[in-house]
Design a protein around this motif. Structure first.
Motif, PDB file in Angstrom:
ATOM      1  N   ALA A  80      -5.207   0.647  -4.385  1.00 60.36           N
ATOM      2  CA  ALA A  80      -4.837   0.518  -3.208  1.00 60.36           C
ATOM      3  C   ALA A  80      -5.013   1.647  -2.148  1.00 60.36           C
ATOM      4  CB  ALA A  80      -3.299   0.261  -3.004  1.00 60.36           C
ATOM      5  N   THR A  81      -5.789   2.768  -2.662  1.00 63.33           N
ATOM      6  CA  THR A  81      -6.227   3.788  -2.044  1.00 63.33           C
ATOM      7  C   THR A  81      -7.847   3.792  -1.757  1.00 63.33           C
ATOM      8  OG1 THR A  81      -4.299   4.900  -2.887  1.00 63.33           O
ATOM      9  CG2 THR A  81      -5.833   6.347  -1.956  1.00 63.33           C
ATOM     10  N   ASN A  95      -3.490   4.647   1.913  1.00 62.56           N
ATOM     11  CA  ASN A  95      -3.134   3.651   1.122  1.00 62.56           C
ATOM     12  C   ASN A  95      -2.206   2.648   1.785  1.00 62.56           C
ATOM     13  OD1 ASN A  95      -0.933   2.181  -0.719  1.00 62.56           O
ATOM     14  ND2 ASN A  95      -1.711   3.529  -2.268  1.00 62.56           N
ATOM     15  N   ASP A  96      -3.055   1.148   1.857  1.00 64.64           N
ATOM     16  CA  ASP A  96      -2.444   0.186   2.539  1.00 64.64           C
ATOM     17  C   ASP A  96      -1.010  -0.270   2.185  1.00 64.64           C
ATOM     18  OD1 ASP A  96      -4.863   0.188   4.303  1.00 64.64           O
ATOM     19  OD2 ASP A  96      -5.770  -1.503   2.914  1.00 64.64           O
ATOM     20  N   GLU A  97      -0.918  -0.399   0.722  1.00 65.89           N
ATOM     21  CA  GLU A  97       0.435  -1.076   0.228  1.00 65.89           C
ATOM     22  C   GLU A  97       1.587   0.123   0.646  1.00 65.89           C
ATOM     23  OE1 GLU A  97      -0.190  -1.672  -3.778  1.00 65.89           O
ATOM     24  OE2 GLU A  97      -1.849  -3.380  -3.449  1.00 65.89           O
ATOM     25  N   GLU A  98       1.478   1.304   0.590  1.00 62.68           N
ATOM     26  CA  GLU A  98       2.440   2.135   0.650  1.00 62.68           C
ATOM     27  C   GLU A  98       2.620   2.810   2.168  1.00 62.68           C
ATOM     28  OE1 GLU A  98       2.399   5.083  -2.354  1.00 62.68           O
ATOM     29  OE2 GLU A  98       2.102   3.606  -3.865  1.00 62.68           O
ATOM     30  N   ALA A 126      -0.675  -2.451   8.710  1.00 62.87           N
ATOM     31  CA  ALA A 126       0.497  -2.351   7.988  1.00 62.87           C
ATOM     32  C   ALA A 126       1.547  -3.178   8.757  1.00 62.87           C
ATOM     33  CB  ALA A 126       0.954  -0.962   7.789  1.00 62.87           C
ATOM     34  N   ARG A 288      -7.948  -9.320   5.243  1.00 58.89           N
ATOM     35  CA  ARG A 288      -6.900  -9.721   6.063  1.00 58.89           C
ATOM     36  C   ARG A 288      -7.705  -9.801   7.808  1.00 58.89           C
ATOM     37  NH1 ARG A 288      -4.190  -6.388   2.596  1.00 58.89           N
ATOM     38  NH2 ARG A 288      -4.326  -4.572   3.831  1.00 58.89           N
TER      39      ARG A 288
END
Length: 326
Positions: A80-81, A95-98, A126, A288
């Protein structure tokens, strides 16, 4: 550590660094969106000066080449980074997820502009928003906006200023943020300077009072929105409903016209200029963004705006065509 927060249409970007000058690129672009009250960021950016950069992070190489104005860059994907490496100058990990990013800069080096834009992209993503390379203007007497798309150098700024001189409100000549979280397309403009070319100044003489005597090596001047507000209406960075998407093209016969554009063609044109591909295909954020473009194109009327010798002629065409759509 010093910190600052910026409001991005409901999403909060928080930045921390040892010194405020380390985030001056962000403040130059987002200063009017700065929040002074205590808030909890939805996306965090940490900036640090360091003599030692991690220029060989683990992961898969997705880009290795030159970036205009910023020089050589490598992009590496590790789960994710995403890592961006400008050798000897700076690195950024996102990091998109975090919902975090870490920007590392060597002392005394010229900061690259690309990492700042990628961090802003990730912060918007985000919050369910996506930045598009389009101009945006409100229709006269209405709060709805039209988005005008064209590759760089095709005349977005000239056309935008011509429309603004005819009563449209300028949101942005180059960067609009699309928000589909409510189910219908909404958009707002990044409040950054407008770069006016000498050719634009010749075609739109109304901008003359805003210009100084010096032009850069590209024949351009950066003019603040505050300065432009003296001659045209500048809209606040508030999300407004999208009334239509216009693809800008140069007229072959010098006449200005507005014609219906197939939605598939509109999506391809918008995606080619806004969705970046790497060596291994589309990254998650780009997927996305592509999905968001698809929803936009399926939700609003799409047209080709062929601009001739008199860009201001487009104003009446847009008004009349969209009035018939209501």
């Amino acid at each position: 550590m010093r910190s600052a927060c910026y409001g991005l249409n409901g999403q909060i970007l928080g930045i921390s660094a040892e010194r405020p000058d380390l985030w001056e690129d962000f403040d130059r672009m987002l200063g009017v969106l700065r929040i002074t009250d205590p808030v909890e960021p939805g996306f965090r950016l940490d900036i640090m000066e360091t003599d030692v950069l991690d220029e060989a992070p683990g992961g898969s190489l997705v880009f290795d080449g030159e970036i205009p104005e910023d020089g050589h860059c490598r992009m590496i994907a590790d789960g994710a980074t995403i890592h961006l490496v400008f050798p000897g100058r700076q690195t950024v990990a996102i990091n998109d997820e975090e919902a975090w990013a870490k920007l590392r800069v060597r002392p005394g080096t010229k900061a690259a502009w690309t990492p700042s834009m990628l961090v802003l992209d990730a912060a918007l993503d985000a919050g369910g928003q996506h930045m598009l390379h389009t101009a945006g203007l409100t229709l006269p007497g209405r709060d709805a906006v039209v988005l005008i798309h064209a590759p760089s150098g095709t005349g977005k700024t000239t056309t935008s200023l011509a429309l603004a001189a005819q009563g449209f409100g300028l949101c942005s000549d180059d960067a609009m943020v699309l928000d589909l979280t409510s189910g219908k397309p909404m958009a707002w403009g990044l409040p950054r300077h407008v770069k006016i070319h000498q050719i634009t100044a010749e075609m739109i003489p109304q901008v003359a009072p805003c210009l100084g005597p010096s032009w850069d090596r590209n024949g351009e001047q950066a003019v603040s929105l505050e300065r432009l507000s003296e001659i045209v209406r500048i809209e606040s960075p508030v999300a407004r409903p999208v009334a239509a998407l216009l693809h800008l093209a140069r007229s072959a016969d010098g006449q200005t016209r507005l014609v219906t554009m197939a939605r598939t063609d509109a999506m391809v044109a918008l995606a080619m200029d806004n969705v970046r591909t790497g060596m291994n295909g589309l990254l998650p954020l780009q997927k996305r963004r592509l999905a968001t473009i698809g929803k936009l194109v399926s939700s609003v009327p799409t047209f080709t705006l062929e601009v001739g010798a008199r860009p201001a002629d487009a104003a009446a065409l847009i008004n009349a065509t969209l009035a018939r759509q209501d």
